[in-house]
Design an enzyme around this catalytic site. Structure first.
Site, PDB file in Angstrom:
ATOM      1  N   TYR A  57     102.644  61.865 109.100  1.00 50.57           N
ATOM      2  CA  TYR A  57     102.789  60.553 109.083  1.00 50.57           C
ATOM      3  C   TYR A  57     104.232  59.721 110.098  1.00 50.57           C
ATOM      4  O   TYR A  57     105.399  59.739 109.982  1.00 50.57           O
ATOM      5  CB  TYR A  57     103.729  60.818 107.397  1.00 50.57           C
ATOM      6  CG  TYR A  57     102.170  59.694 106.197  1.00 50.57           C
ATOM      7  CD1 TYR A  57     101.317  58.814 106.511  1.00 50.57           C
ATOM      8  CD2 TYR A  57     101.802  61.387 105.869  1.00 50.57           C
ATOM      9  CE1 TYR A  57     100.538  58.762 106.462  1.00 50.57           C
ATOM     10  CE2 TYR A  57     100.799  60.547 104.686  1.00 50.57           C
ATOM     11  CZ  TYR A  57      99.850  59.332 104.835  1.00 50.57           C
ATOM     12  OH  TYR A  57      98.915  59.455 103.722  1.00 50.57           O
ATOM     13  N   GLU A  73     104.022  55.640 109.503  1.00 49.00           N
ATOM     14  CA  GLU A  73     104.119  54.209 109.183  1.00 49.00           C
ATOM     15  C   GLU A  73     105.004  53.538 109.913  1.00 49.00           C
ATOM     16  O   GLU A  73     106.388  54.020 109.758  1.00 49.00           O
ATOM     17  CB  GLU A  73     104.551  53.692 107.519  1.00 49.00           C
ATOM     18  CG  GLU A  73     102.936  54.090 106.573  1.00 49.00           C
ATOM     19  CD  GLU A  73     102.874  54.743 105.587  1.00 49.00           C
ATOM     20  OE1 GLU A  73     103.543  55.647 104.888  1.00 49.00           O
ATOM     21  OE2 GLU A  73     102.172  54.001 104.778  1.00 49.00           O
ATOM     22  N   ASP A 126      85.966  40.750 122.856  1.00 50.91           N
ATOM     23  CA  ASP A 126      85.707  42.543 121.820  1.00 50.91           C
ATOM     24  C   ASP A 126      85.226  43.160 123.227  1.00 50.91           C
ATOM     25  O   ASP A 126      83.799  42.889 123.261  1.00 50.91           O
ATOM     26  CB  ASP A 126      84.921  42.318 120.233  1.00 50.91           C
ATOM     27  CG  ASP A 126      84.794  43.670 120.229  1.00 50.91           C
ATOM     28  OD1 ASP A 126      84.680  44.882 121.176  1.00 50.91           O
ATOM     29  OD2 ASP A 126      83.692  43.849 118.773  1.00 50.91           O
ATOM     30  N   THR A 186      87.565  49.589 121.543  1.00 60.22           N
ATOM     31  CA  THR A 186      87.437  51.138 121.507  1.00 60.22           C
ATOM     32  C   THR A 186      87.490  51.484 122.109  1.00 60.22           C
ATOM     33  O   THR A 186      87.776  51.403 123.128  1.00 60.22           O
ATOM     34  CB  THR A 186      86.044  51.288 120.416  1.00 60.22           C
ATOM     35  OG1 THR A 186      84.780  51.019 121.022  1.00 60.22           O
ATOM     36  CG2 THR A 186      85.689  50.801 119.297  1.00 60.22           C
ATOM     37  N   LYS A 231      83.169  54.625 123.414  1.00 60.79           N
ATOM     38  CA  LYS A 231      82.039  53.934 124.657  1.00 60.79           C
ATOM     39  C   LYS A 231      82.193  54.281 125.643  1.00 60.79           C
ATOM     40  O   LYS A 231      82.628  55.535 126.460  1.00 60.79           O
ATOM     41  CB  LYS A 231      81.785  52.949 124.417  1.00 60.79           C
ATOM     42  CG  LYS A 231      81.769  52.229 122.553  1.00 60.79           C
ATOM     43  CD  LYS A 231      81.220  51.073 122.178  1.00 60.79           C
ATOM     44  CE  LYS A 231      81.169  50.817 121.106  1.00 60.79           C
ATOM     45  NZ  LYS A 231      81.846  50.692 119.832  1.00 60.79           N
ATOM     46  N   ARG A 282      87.307  58.058 118.574  1.00 56.90           N
ATOM     47  CA  ARG A 282      86.935  56.743 117.918  1.00 56.90           C
ATOM     48  C   ARG A 282      88.619  56.447 117.475  1.00 56.90           C
ATOM     49  O   ARG A 282      89.143  56.644 116.676  1.00 56.90           O
ATOM     50  CB  ARG A 282      86.555  57.087 116.852  1.00 56.90           C
ATOM     51  CG  ARG A 282      85.281  58.574 117.165  1.00 56.90           C
ATOM     52  CD  ARG A 282      84.219  57.665 117.588  1.00 56.90           C
ATOM     53  NE  ARG A 282      83.727  56.684 116.809  1.00 56.90           N
ATOM     54  CZ  ARG A 282      82.013  56.759 116.728  1.00 56.90           C
ATOM     55  NH1 ARG A 282      81.434  57.717 116.879  1.00 56.90           N
ATOM     56  NH2 ARG A 282      81.718  55.970 116.022  1.00 56.90           N
TER      57      ARG A 282
HETATM   58  N1  DSN Z   1      77.889  50.781 116.063  1.00 50.66           N
HETATM   59  C1  DSN Z   1      78.331  50.588 117.596  1.00 50.66           C
HETATM   60  C2  DSN Z   1      77.352  50.203 119.200  1.00 50.66           C
HETATM   61  O1  DSN Z   1      76.979  50.827 118.531  1.00 50.66           O
HETATM   62  O2  DSN Z   1      77.349  49.392 119.453  1.00 50.66           O
HETATM   63  C3  DSN Z   1      79.449  49.228 117.302  1.00 50.66           C
HETATM   64  O3  DSN Z   1      80.545  49.201 117.185  1.00 50.66           O
END
Ligand code: DSN
Length: 428
Positions: free
Chosen positions: A46, A48, A196, A222, A225, A231
């Protein structure tokens, strides 16, 4: 593992990932180091608070870890600490987006993002999202003819609505965004520019997508991707943001406060470790090659699909992502007409047929879709995952052919899919 039930599911998923062609543009195959960091003992801690200001003892290594991960995150995007603050604690993209609005937009004020069914995101102000309940959402759309951003129309809407923040960056937009134009619109109406970059962060780090850091007040991503990490969410705040400085807002402090204690409790130190790993990977020269190949692969796949007669939204791609209007593309395939009893097939049908053959895509609305989100006209595809496997232009041509055979000729291509995957095994 002692837990055989879960272990068997993990093994089954490894086999599935190895034996299928993954074209979901928001998925990727993270390195073994990223997985090791995620599964490390940092999971047990933890922490915080922020480095040197924690609510729990025993955080000397977590402090070092978070400081190192922040330094690496700045380096991966060529940023200096004196210009940008960075927060590596958001659990994922949605909480990161929420934190930005909480930090910068008083409740009840207006936010403006691209409408979800045109390629936006739930947290960019879709009506079912909390973001449209706590703030007033005034979305923009795409141009109906070009299916691309219409900056004059976005400006018109921004002048009319005076939003406090404008979001650029999407989940199903295949073209490059002109951040300079967004900056001008934001300056004219006094709005923050939030980018974003979750979908294309890896392309920015790899130098094959224009950097938003020249223009934005706040940027989030994020770490999975195209960036190929865990994640998790990361927020970059521009210390030189004129709009924040004029309003007397310390943007870095405001974001930190919104993430913790505003919205989150204990950060996930194992995720932070994995962000640290991937930010170092993304700064390597070979990552630039990877990013270049992602785009090359997407452009090749797009061109081949067009040759087979598929209609691509916005005419093609400049990124990692392709949106195919399958409903209109398949209407002339007589065998399909006969089998479905109507013109063309939906994105849901296309996705199901491809999955039966081991090709994984996701159904997606297309701009101004006449169909419903659960049964839309399109499928969304991307090349980050296949590029990680080492596939290049030759394989993209083959993948396009297999897709065309499934959707236009109803052929079974599962053996070819398995053979192709076997040539490009994963590390897991
Ligand atoms: N769910 C994601 C996507 O597949 O683009 C976006 O957050």
């Amino acid at each position: 593992m002692k837990d055989k039930e879960i272990e068997n599911l993990i093994k089954a998923e490894i086999k599935r990932q190895n034996e299928t062609i993954n074209l979901i543009p928001s998925e990727n195959f993270a390195s073994l180091d990223v997985h090791k960091a995620l599964g490390s003992v940092f999971n047990n801690k933890y922490c915080e608070g922020y480095p040197k200001a924690r609510y729990y003892g025993g955080n000397e290594f977590v402090d070092e870890l978070e400081i190192l991960t922040k330094e690496r995150s700045l380096k991966a995007f060529g940023l200096k600490e004196e210009d940008w603050g960075v927060n590596v604690q958001p659990y994922s993209g949605s909480p990161a987006n929420l934190a930005i609005y909480v930090a910068l937009v008083p409740l009840g004020e207006k936010i403006m993002g691209l409408q979800l069914d045109m390629g936006g995101h739930l947290t960019h102000g879709h009506k079912v999202s909390f973001t449209a309940k706590a703030w007033v959402s005034t979305p923009y759309t795409l141009n109906k003819e070009t299916e691309e951003l219409d900056y004059d129309d976005i400006r018109r809407l921004a002048v009319e609505n005076k939003p406090k923040i404008i979001v650029a960056g999407y989940t199903a937009y295949p073209k490059i965004i002109d951040f300079e134009k967004f900056r001008k619109i934001c300056d004219e109406v006094g709005a923050y520019l939030m980018v974003d970059m979750s979908h294309f962060a890896g392309l920015v780090a790899g130098g094959v997508y224009p950097t938003p850091f020249k223009y934005a007040d706040v940027i989030m991503t994020t770490a999975h991707k195209t960036l190929r990490g865990p994640r998790a969410g990361v927020i970059f705040s521009n210390r030189k943001s004129e709009i924040a400085n004029r309003a007397g807002v310390d943007i870095v402090k405001a974001i930190d406060k919104a993430v913790f204690p505003g919205l989150q409790g204990g950060p996930h130190a194992n995720q932070i470790a994995a962000i640290g790993v991937v930010m170092e990977e993304a700064a390597r020269p070979e990552f630039k090659e990877y990013a270049k190949q992602i785009v090359l692969n997407a452009k090749t796949l797009a061109a081949e699909l067009k040759n087979f007669g598929f209609r691509l939204v916005a005419g093609g791609t400049e990124t990692h992502l392709i949106l195919v209007d399958v409903a209109s593309s398949t209407h002339s395939a007589s065998s399909l007409q006969a089998s479905s009893g109507r013109e063309g097939i939906s994105g849901a049908e296309a996705s199901d047929q491809l999955e039966k053959n081991g090709i994984i895509v996701n159904k997606n609305t297309i701009p101004y879709d006449a169909r419903k989100p659960m049964d839309p006209s399109g499928i969304r595809m991307g090349t980050p995952a296949l590029t990680t496997r080492g596939m290049k232009e030759g394989e993209m041509k083959l993948v396009a052919k297999l897709i065309a055979e499934v959707l236009l000729e109803k052929k079974d291509v599962s053996t070819e899919v398995r053979n192709l995957c076997a040539k490009f095994p994963l590390d897991y």
